[in-house]
Design a protein around this motif. Structure first.
Motif, mmCIF file in Angstrom:
data_model
loop_
_atom_site.group_PDB
_atom_site.id
_atom_site.type_symbol
_atom_site.label_atom_id
_atom_site.label_comp_id
_atom_site.label_asym_id
_atom_site.label_seq_id
_atom_site.Cartn_x
_atom_site.Cartn_y
_atom_site.Cartn_z
ATOM 1 N N GLN A 153 0.544 -0.888 0.288
ATOM 2 C CA GLN A 153 -0.050 0.009 0.273
ATOM 3 C C GLN A 153 0.677 1.194 0.286
ATOM 4 N N LEU A 154 -0.050 2.259 -0.268
ATOM 5 C CA LEU A 154 1.566 3.974 0.042
ATOM 6 C C LEU A 154 1.178 4.337 0.516
ATOM 7 N N GLU A 155 1.975 5.280 1.618
ATOM 8 C CA GLU A 155 1.858 6.137 2.416
ATOM 9 C C GLU A 155 0.710 6.841 3.057
ATOM 10 N N ASN A 156 -0.153 6.573 1.790
ATOM 11 C CA ASN A 156 -2.049 7.226 2.067
ATOM 12 C C ASN A 156 -2.973 5.993 2.427
ATOM 13 N N GLY A 157 -1.662 5.402 2.397
ATOM 14 C CA GLY A 157 -3.175 3.446 2.193
ATOM 15 C C GLY A 157 -3.629 3.451 1.474
ATOM 16 N N ARG A 158 -4.057 3.709 0.671
ATOM 17 C CA ARG A 158 -4.516 3.019 -0.764
ATOM 18 C C ARG A 158 -3.192 1.620 -1.177
ATOM 19 N N GLU A 159 -4.399 0.797 -0.921
ATOM 20 C CA GLU A 159 -3.694 0.174 -1.557
ATOM 21 C C GLU A 159 -3.486 -0.366 -3.289
ATOM 22 N N LEU A 160 -2.871 -1.186 -3.182
ATOM 23 C CA LEU A 160 -1.575 -1.295 -4.262
ATOM 24 C C LEU A 160 -1.864 -2.790 -5.162
ATOM 25 N N GLY A 161 -1.852 -4.374 -3.765
ATOM 26 C CA GLY A 161 -1.814 -5.337 -4.101
ATOM 27 C C GLY A 161 -1.138 -6.319 -3.324
ATOM 28 N N THR A 162 -0.934 -7.200 -3.868
ATOM 29 C CA THR A 162 -0.174 -8.016 -2.992
ATOM 30 C C THR A 162 1.075 -7.988 -3.964
ATOM 31 N N ILE A 163 1.840 -8.451 -3.178
ATOM 32 C CA ILE A 163 3.299 -8.871 -3.689
ATOM 33 C C ILE A 163 3.074 -10.760 -4.751
#
Length: 211
Positions: A153-163
């Protein structure tokens, strides 16, 4: 497979990432689990002991019980550094009597395997080891196998996914993050990777979500 990253290690002995499923760097090979080579992160548990896949027996060699090994570690022969192996779906503990390179192949002679017929019975059997067999790491070193599956996730809490898996490049290791789409994010601590929290299953990154 093991590498160390961030070192993120991969069993390549999985530095900065350690690869070996360790690569970050590499003191001793880490099992690097490499999804592109057919491994994937398939952690399993035998009781309370975590198990990590390292490869499989791919064929036989000669008539004296030698078997060919498909290794998920990097370097590939680092698989011989981990004893005992857990063989097959039953995870039978087996020790390697001899292990060697033969051209571009890896060959092993396992205990209780004396002839070609016994060796043929082992073909396609998966090879794994206990996670506790991996060497200890320094601060900011991680095995690839421990990173795969973590939430990003980004520092603002937005989820990008999983590795989904890790890639090794000449400059640094790269996280392949799968969310609403695939993103390739360099595993560079401080610059792009701001936090790795294994207890929370989380990696915090500074990354342009549109990239």
């Amino acid at each position: 497979s093991v590498w160390i990253t961030g070192r993120a290690l991969a069993p390549r002995s999985a530095i900065a990432s350690r690869r070996w499923f360790p690569r970050l760097a590499k003191p001793r090979p880490e099992p690097r689990i490499d999804a592109n080579r057919g491994g994937g992160v398939n952690k399993r548990n035998a009781g309370e002991r975590e198990i990590v896949p390292m490869g499989h027996i791919s064929g036989v060699h000669g008539v004296k019980g030698w078997v060919k090994i498909h290794s998920l570690t990097e370097p590939r022969d680092a698989i011989f550094e981990y004893q005992p192996w857990l063989l097959g779906e039953s995870h039978e503990e087996i020790r390697v009597r001899q292990g060697k390179k033969h051209g571009n192949r890896l060959l092993a002679l396992l205990e209780n395997t004396e002839d070609r017929e016994q060796a043929e019975a082992l073909v396609n059997q998966p090879i794994a080891v206990y996670r506790e067999q991996f060497p200890g790491l320094l601060e900011n070193e991680f095995y690839w196998t421990d990173l795969m599956g973590l939430s990003v996730q980004l520092e603002n809490g937005r989820e990008l996914g999983t590795i989904e898996h890790m890639l090794a490049t000449g400059a640094n290791d790269v996280m392949v993050v799968r969310g609403e789409r695939e993103r390739l994010i360099p595993f560079v601590l401080g610059r792009y990777v701001k936090e790795v929290n294994l207890d929370r299953g989380l990696v915090v990154v500074d990354w342009d979500p549109d990239f």
